[in-house]
Motif scaffolding. Structure first.
Motif, PDB file in Angstrom:
ATOM      1  N   LYS A 160       0.706  -1.320  -0.144  1.00 24.66           N
ATOM      2  CA  LYS A 160      -0.006   0.087  -0.040  1.00 24.66           C
ATOM      3  C   LYS A 160       0.746   1.374   0.114  1.00 24.66           C
ATOM      4  CE  LYS A 160      -4.070   2.353   0.259  1.00 24.66           C
ATOM      5  NZ  LYS A 160      -4.994   2.103  -0.949  1.00 24.66           N
ATOM      6  N   ILE A 161       1.875   1.179   0.821  1.00 28.45           N
ATOM      7  CA  ILE A 161       2.908   2.196   0.806  1.00 28.45           C
ATOM      8  C   ILE A 161       3.752   2.633  -0.542  1.00 28.45           C
ATOM      9  CG2 ILE A 161       4.978   3.365   1.608  1.00 28.45           C
ATOM     10  CD1 ILE A 161       4.298   1.869   4.364  1.00 28.45           C
ATOM     11  N   ARG A 162       4.077   1.566  -1.144  1.00 31.77           N
ATOM     12  CA  ARG A 162       4.524   1.587  -2.596  1.00 31.77           C
ATOM     13  C   ARG A 162       3.442   2.116  -3.451  1.00 31.77           C
ATOM     14  NH1 ARG A 162       9.045   1.825  -4.992  1.00 31.77           N
ATOM     15  NH2 ARG A 162       9.915   0.166  -3.723  1.00 31.77           N
ATOM     16  N   GLN A 163       2.130   1.579  -3.436  1.00 34.04           N
ATOM     17  CA  GLN A 163       1.159   2.325  -4.306  1.00 34.04           C
ATOM     18  C   GLN A 163       1.150   3.848  -4.172  1.00 34.04           C
ATOM     19  OE1 GLN A 163      -2.682   0.585  -3.676  1.00 34.04           O
ATOM     20  NE2 GLN A 163      -3.565   1.258  -5.319  1.00 34.04           N
ATOM     21  N   ILE A 164       0.956   4.324  -2.770  1.00 37.96           N
ATOM     22  CA  ILE A 164       0.807   5.583  -2.509  1.00 37.96           C
ATOM     23  C   ILE A 164       1.890   6.337  -3.208  1.00 37.96           C
ATOM     24  CG2 ILE A 164       0.905   7.229  -0.763  1.00 37.96           C
ATOM     25  CD1 ILE A 164      -0.563   5.267   0.936  1.00 37.96           C
ATOM     26  N   VAL A 165       3.050   6.071  -2.826  1.00 34.92           N
ATOM     27  CA  VAL A 165       4.499   6.796  -3.474  1.00 34.92           C
ATOM     28  C   VAL A 165       4.283   6.568  -5.086  1.00 34.92           C
ATOM     29  CG1 VAL A 165       6.944   6.822  -3.709  1.00 34.92           C
ATOM     30  CG2 VAL A 165       5.666   6.520  -1.405  1.00 34.92           C
ATOM     31  N   ASP A 166       3.757   5.567  -5.787  1.00 38.83           N
ATOM     32  CA  ASP A 166       3.870   5.447  -7.090  1.00 38.83           C
ATOM     33  C   ASP A 166       2.687   6.474  -7.853  1.00 38.83           C
ATOM     34  OD1 ASP A 166       5.780   3.672  -7.158  1.00 38.83           O
ATOM     35  OD2 ASP A 166       4.611   1.863  -7.293  1.00 38.83           O
ATOM     36  N   THR A 167       1.792   6.752  -7.148  1.00 35.29           N
ATOM     37  CA  THR A 167       1.003   7.591  -7.561  1.00 35.29           C
ATOM     38  C   THR A 167       0.931   9.003  -7.259  1.00 35.29           C
ATOM     39  OG1 THR A 167      -0.620   7.174  -5.461  1.00 35.29           O
ATOM     40  CG2 THR A 167      -1.008   5.752  -7.350  1.00 35.29           C
ATOM     41  N   GLU A 168       2.167   9.408  -6.794  1.00 29.47           N
ATOM     42  CA  GLU A 168       2.642  10.814  -6.227  1.00 29.47           C
ATOM     43  C   GLU A 168       2.746  11.512  -7.625  1.00 29.47           C
ATOM     44  OE1 GLU A 168       4.532  10.522  -1.993  1.00 29.47           O
ATOM     45  OE2 GLU A 168       5.768  10.568  -3.769  1.00 29.47           O
ATOM     46  N   THR A 169       2.377  12.687  -7.592  1.00 27.87           N
ATOM     47  CA  THR A 169       2.816  13.712  -8.494  1.00 27.87           C
ATOM     48  C   THR A 169       3.865  14.616  -7.984  1.00 27.87           C
ATOM     49  OG1 THR A 169       1.163  15.510  -8.037  1.00 27.87           O
ATOM     50  CG2 THR A 169       0.554  13.576  -9.593  1.00 27.87           C
ATOM     51  N   PRO A 170       4.686  15.432  -8.823  1.00 26.36           N
ATOM     52  CA  PRO A 170       5.728  16.300  -8.126  1.00 26.36           C
ATOM     53  C   PRO A 170       5.020  17.478  -7.334  1.00 26.36           C
ATOM     54  CG  PRO A 170       6.200  16.220 -10.513  1.00 26.36           C
ATOM     55  CD  PRO A 170       4.837  15.221 -10.236  1.00 26.36           C
ATOM     56  N   ALA A 171       3.803  17.769  -7.406  1.00 22.14           N
ATOM     57  CA  ALA A 171       3.064  18.642  -6.550  1.00 22.14           C
ATOM     58  C   ALA A 171       2.512  17.868  -5.287  1.00 22.14           C
ATOM     59  CB  ALA A 171       2.197  19.620  -7.322  1.00 22.14           C
ATOM     60  N   SER A 172       2.360  16.620  -5.314  1.00 22.14           N
ATOM     61  CA  SER A 172       1.779  16.043  -4.152  1.00 22.14           C
ATOM     62  C   SER A 172       2.613  14.900  -3.605  1.00 22.14           C
ATOM     63  CB  SER A 172       0.369  15.224  -4.747  1.00 22.14           C
ATOM     64  OG  SER A 172       0.747  13.992  -5.664  1.00 22.14           O
ATOM     65  N   VAL A 173       3.948  14.992  -3.434  1.00 19.15           N
ATOM     66  CA  VAL A 173       4.623  14.180  -2.734  1.00 19.15           C
ATOM     67  C   VAL A 173       4.435  14.266  -1.348  1.00 19.15           C
ATOM     68  CG1 VAL A 173       7.016  13.630  -2.239  1.00 19.15           C
ATOM     69  CG2 VAL A 173       6.538  14.734  -4.350  1.00 19.15           C
ATOM     70  N   ARG A 174       4.179  12.942  -0.899  1.00 18.38           N
ATOM     71  CA  ARG A 174       3.631  12.800   0.753  1.00 18.38           C
ATOM     72  C   ARG A 174       4.876  12.659   1.491  1.00 18.38           C
ATOM     73  NH1 ARG A 174      -0.081  10.171  -2.569  1.00 18.38           N
ATOM     74  NH2 ARG A 174      -2.326  10.968  -2.345  1.00 18.38           N
ATOM     75  N   SER A 175       4.607  13.188   2.946  1.00 21.66           N
ATOM     76  CA  SER A 175       5.697  12.974   3.790  1.00 21.66           C
ATOM     77  C   SER A 175       5.192  11.643   4.529  1.00 21.66           C
ATOM     78  CB  SER A 175       5.905  14.187   4.699  1.00 21.66           C
ATOM     79  OG  SER A 175       4.518  14.267   5.429  1.00 21.66           O
ATOM     80  N   ASP A 176       6.026  11.392   5.519  1.00 20.86           N
ATOM     81  CA  ASP A 176       5.801   9.925   6.160  1.00 20.86           C
ATOM     82  C   ASP A 176       4.533  10.167   7.050  1.00 20.86           C
ATOM     83  OD1 ASP A 176       8.035   8.401   5.073  1.00 20.86           O
ATOM     84  OD2 ASP A 176       9.019   8.752   6.773  1.00 20.86           O
ATOM     85  N   ASP A 177       4.458  11.440   7.599  1.00 23.86           N
ATOM     86  CA  ASP A 177       3.248  11.792   8.295  1.00 23.86           C
ATOM     87  C   ASP A 177       1.957  11.610   7.531  1.00 23.86           C
ATOM     88  OD1 ASP A 177       4.344  12.104  10.908  1.00 23.86           O
ATOM     89  OD2 ASP A 177       4.918  13.920  10.344  1.00 23.86           O
ATOM     90  N   GLU A 178       1.853  12.283   6.237  1.00 23.12           N
ATOM     91  CA  GLU A 178       0.794  12.225   5.422  1.00 23.12           C
ATOM     92  C   GLU A 178       0.556  10.891   4.813  1.00 23.12           C
ATOM     93  OE1 GLU A 178       1.216  16.749   3.342  1.00 23.12           O
ATOM     94  OE2 GLU A 178       2.583  14.871   2.575  1.00 23.12           O
ATOM     95  N   ILE A 179       1.616  10.067   4.643  1.00 26.11           N
ATOM     96  CA  ILE A 179       1.293   8.479   4.354  1.00 26.11           C
ATOM     97  C   ILE A 179       0.643   7.942   5.616  1.00 26.11           C
ATOM     98  CG2 ILE A 179       2.378   6.204   4.086  1.00 26.11           C
ATOM     99  CD1 ILE A 179       4.493   7.849   2.306  1.00 26.11           C
ATOM    100  N   VAL A 180       0.983   8.080   6.744  1.00 27.53           N
ATOM    101  CA  VAL A 180       0.365   7.644   7.975  1.00 27.53           C
ATOM    102  C   VAL A 180      -1.178   8.066   8.049  1.00 27.53           C
ATOM    103  CG1 VAL A 180       0.022   7.593  10.464  1.00 27.53           C
ATOM    104  CG2 VAL A 180       2.153   7.357   9.394  1.00 27.53           C
ATOM    105  N   LYS A 181      -1.455   9.396   7.514  1.00 27.54           N
ATOM    106  CA  LYS A 181      -2.972   9.684   7.642  1.00 27.54           C
ATOM    107  C   LYS A 181      -3.765   8.977   6.391  1.00 27.54           C
ATOM    108  CE  LYS A 181      -1.909  14.223   9.398  1.00 27.54           C
ATOM    109  NZ  LYS A 181      -1.745  15.734   9.120  1.00 27.54           N
ATOM    110  N   THR A 182      -2.940   8.810   5.197  1.00 27.09           N
ATOM    111  CA  THR A 182      -3.537   8.204   4.195  1.00 27.09           C
ATOM    112  C   THR A 182      -4.088   6.762   4.537  1.00 27.09           C
ATOM    113  OG1 THR A 182      -2.394   9.616   2.475  1.00 27.09           O
ATOM    114  CG2 THR A 182      -3.419   7.527   1.766  1.00 27.09           C
ATOM    115  N   LEU A 183      -3.072   6.228   5.282  1.00 25.41           N
ATOM    116  CA  LEU A 183      -3.287   4.599   5.602  1.00 25.41           C
ATOM    117  C   LEU A 183      -4.594   4.482   6.729  1.00 25.41           C
ATOM    118  CD1 LEU A 183       0.362   3.454   5.888  1.00 25.41           C
ATOM    119  CD2 LEU A 183      -1.299   2.670   4.046  1.00 25.41           C
TER     120      LEU A 183
END
Length: 448
Positions: A382-405
């Motif tokens: 799931k983390i890999r999927q989140i990172v792979d769908t990022e755009t240059p303007a929507s790079v997520r920090s670890d805290d933001e990944i926690v919120k997404t999960l």
């Protein structure tokens, strides 16, 4: 109060680690290639044993040795590969100053070491329970094992692994100890907070963090030869016509020993007491080896069957990832000790309709979720999927990944996200943003 001496009889059960029992434990955790080598050594030492010929085998007993043309031997096949982590530890332990009990403990702990070089959870408690020794004896032995090179092996945590390496260099300062005791602040790069808890200047913390980056958090991976050798399955999992799965041992790769009873009878008929005693000893050793090989085979099939039952959805193809599973759960299913299961899954693999997998791949840590729990593997995907769908303007920090999960029903700590991300070689959000800027600038220059 009067003190006096008296004799008291008591009865208790203990596990005697005989040399044969220690050898049986070693056989259990060996891969098929290591088992062939060990059995060949036994055959060379025991005149009553021979190896049964196999169509695809390169091994032969004394009575069925195959002569090969030296010109037909592949020179690459004679190149020595890197030693495995287990072999390296066994070699290092052989030169340590250990008594008999400590050596038994050391052999047990080697079987509990992970690929990273650290000890598995509850390894010390399992040693105390299995060997009937005191926690103090295990601690003393473990301290000796932690002197093995490379530094960091047999550590019980990441901080201890790094501390052992700094201690070997003579650079384990008070500031370094403070930083290692507060790795949660290191993950957040909170230099100010680290300086406060360590009672030092921020410059000292920055220097210590730079020093930590020169260390190896997984020293055991230096002995990982999996990229060099293909995985050879020990167990084959097949679909049954009426549903379910059949779990069978791949006997084609297993050595089969034969006992020459006629030769033993011939020696016994001589009447030579010394010769008869030696022959009887060889016969006992031969029977022990065949029983140990049979027990090893049955134990591997039991563990594999329990894994297939627990991971039925994965083998059916209805689940993309394995379910959470622990060694203890499998041990309870088959009525064996957790340490025995740990030895079985070491260096073993199974072939299934979904591919070939190491036994270890089916043991996943449970992560809390709204609908129960998910495996660590599923969370990493799931983390890999989140990172792979990022755009240059929507790079997520670890805290933001926690919120997404969390929005997806998965509750996980930030430091766990950071650990999984680093294990998958995913750069930090800062580095990913920098890479995105470079890509944009490079694309802009190309357009000009």
């Amino acid at each position: 109060m009067t003190l006096s001496l008296r004799l008291v009889q008591s009865q208790r059960q203990t596990l005697a680690m005989t040399p044969q029992l220690m050898q049986a434990i070693k056989l259990l955790q060996m891969s098929n290639l290591e088992l062939e080598s060990a059995v060949r050594e036994e055959v060379d030492q025991n005149p009553l044993l021979s190896l049964a010929s196999r169509p695809d085998s390169r091994l032969g007993g004394r009575r069925n040795t195959v002569t090969r043309d030296p010109s037909s031997i592949d020179p690459l096949a004679t190149v020595a590969s890197r030693p495995s982590l287990t072999d390296h530890c066994a070699h290092e332990i052989a030169v340590l100053d250990l008594d008999w009990t400590e050596r038994a403990i050391a052999e047990f702990l080697v079987g509990s070491i992970e690929e990273s070089g650290r000890l598995s959870e509850d390894a010390e408690e399992a040693a105390v329970e299995a060997l009937k020794v005191s926690p103090a004896q295990v601690s003393v032995t473990l301290a000796k094992l932690q002197t093995i090179s490379p530094a960091g092996l047999f550590a019980r945590s990441l901080s201890e692994c790094l501390a052992l390496q700094l201690e070997e260099r003579g650079e384990l300062t008070a500031v370094a100890r403070g930083v290692l005791d507060n790795l949660q602040f290191v993950a957040r790069r909170d230099v100010r907070r680290l300086a406060e808890v360590c009672g030092c200047a921020e410059a000292e913390v920055i220097d210590t963090l730079a020093l930590l980056r020169t260390l190896d958090p997984r020293p055991g991976l230096a002995f990982d030869t999996s990229p060099v050798h293909a995985i050879e399955p020990d167990v084959i999992v097949r679909r049954r016509p009426n549903g379910g799965f059949l779990v069978v041992l791949d006997t084609a790769r297993l050595p089969k020993v034969l006992i020459d009873a006629d030769y033993h009878a011939e020696i016994a008929s001589t009447g030579n007491a010394q010769a008869v005693s030696f022959a009887n000893q060889c016969l006992r050793s031969a029977h022990w080896l065949t029983r140990s090989l049979d027990q090893r085979a049955r134990t591997i099939v039991k563990v594999a069957s329990a894994i297939v039952t627990r991971q039925r959805a994965f083998f059916d193809g209805t689940a993309q990832h394995v379910s959470p599973l622990t060694l203890r759960e499998v041990a309870e299913d088959i009525g064996m000790h957790e340490s025995t299961v740990s030895r079985v899954v070491s260096n073993k693999a199974l072939s299934s309709p979904r591919g070939v997998f190491p036994f270890r791949a089916f043991f996943a840590v449970a992560i809390d979720a709204t609908d129960g729990s998910v495996s660590a593997e599923a969370v990493r995907a799931k983390i890999r999927q989140i990172v792979d769908t990022e755009t240059p303007a929507s790079v997520r920090s670890d805290d933001e990944i926690v919120k997404t999960l969390k929005a997806a029903g998965i509750v996980i700590a930030r430091r766990t996200v950071a650990k999984y991300r680093e294990a998958m070689n995913i750069p930090s959000s800062v580095e990913r943003r920098r890479m995105a800027r470079h890509e944009r600038s490079g694309a802009a220059q190309a357009r000009r």
